[in-house]
Design an enzyme around this catalytic site. Structure first.
Site, PDB file in Angstrom:
ATOM      1  N   ASP A  12       0.868  -1.171   0.000  1.00  0.00           N
ATOM      2  CA  ASP A  12       0.000   0.000   0.000  1.00  0.00           C
ATOM      3  C   ASP A  12       0.912   1.230   0.000  1.00  0.00           C
ATOM      4  OD1 ASP A  12      -2.381   1.562   0.335  1.00  0.00           O
ATOM      5  OD2 ASP A  12      -1.882   1.724   2.479  1.00  0.00           O
ATOM      6  N   ASP A  14      -0.088   5.133   0.907  1.00  0.00           N
ATOM      7  CA  ASP A  14      -0.294   6.085   2.003  1.00  0.00           C
ATOM      8  C   ASP A  14      -0.350   5.348   3.346  1.00  0.00           C
ATOM      9  OD1 ASP A  14      -0.498   8.170   0.102  1.00  0.00           O
ATOM     10  OD2 ASP A  14      -2.643   7.820  -0.140  1.00  0.00           O
TER      11      ASP A  14
HETATM   12 MG    MG Z   1      -2.882   3.099   3.550  1.00  0.00          MG
END
Ligand code: MG
Ligand code: ZN
Length: 185
Positions: A12, A14
């Site tokens: 992932d 962020d």
């Molecule tokens: Mg995230």
């Protein structure tokens, strides 16, 4: 983590690689992309261990009309350049640009983005792992049939509390996870 050795890490963005934008906003310009402590080093550790590195990220700010694909591409160009400069080059960056109401197949927790990362890598799902800070990352991994690990950065601590009692592997940050995975190889 598991018996099978990991060859492909699907990250992932962020909350795993970079700080989340404040006020649940979006990272809309390269100058707003701030690496989390240990993230660049973590990428380099995994790269040196011969792992393929993919990023799979929901960026609904595009679908919501809050940023353009060009802005997003500029952010990712900086991310990829800095990762490469620190020895942790990224092999693929996959984006879901859709808004939730688009009901697409790629926005996590849907499995589409993870499945696309697997397909593009040529590495089996069983030799891959999803790394996230949010329950929807773990859910997307589960639906795609891929193992998952949680990091305590971004929303990670909150997610860990919510999942209390479940058996998901959890690490303080990407560097700690990277060393654990690299150490198994
Ligand atoms: Mg995230
Ligand atoms: Zn999508």
């Amino acid at each position: 983590m598991r018996q099978v050795s990991i060859r492909h890490v699907i990250l992932d963005r962020d909350g795993v690689l970079n700080r989340e934008a404040p006020e649940s906003g979006y990272v809309r310009a390269p100058a707003e992309f701030h690496w989390l402590p240990g993230a660049l080093e973590g990428l380099a550790v995994m790269r040196r261990a011969g792992l393929r590195l993919s990023v799979a990220t929901n960026q609904s700010g595009v679908g919501r009309g809050l940023m353009s694909l060009e802005q997003l591409a500029a952010v990712h160009a900086r991310m990829q350049a800095e990762a490469a400069a620190h020895g942790g080059a990224l092999d693929a960056v996959l984006v879901c640009p859709h808004a939730p109401e688009d009901a697409c197949a790629c926005r996590k927790p849907a499995p589409g983005l993870i499945e696309a990362a697997i397909a593009r890598s040529g590495i089996a799902a069983a030799e891959s792992i999803v790394v996230g800070d949010d329950q929807r990352d773990l859910e997307a991994a589960r639906r795609a049939g891929v193992a998952a690990a949680l990091v305590r950065t971004g929303k990670g601590r909150q997610t860990e509390e919510r999942l209390s009692g479940s058996a998901v592997s959890t690490y303080d940050d990407l560097l700690q996870l990277a060393r654990a995975i690299a150490g198994q190889r």
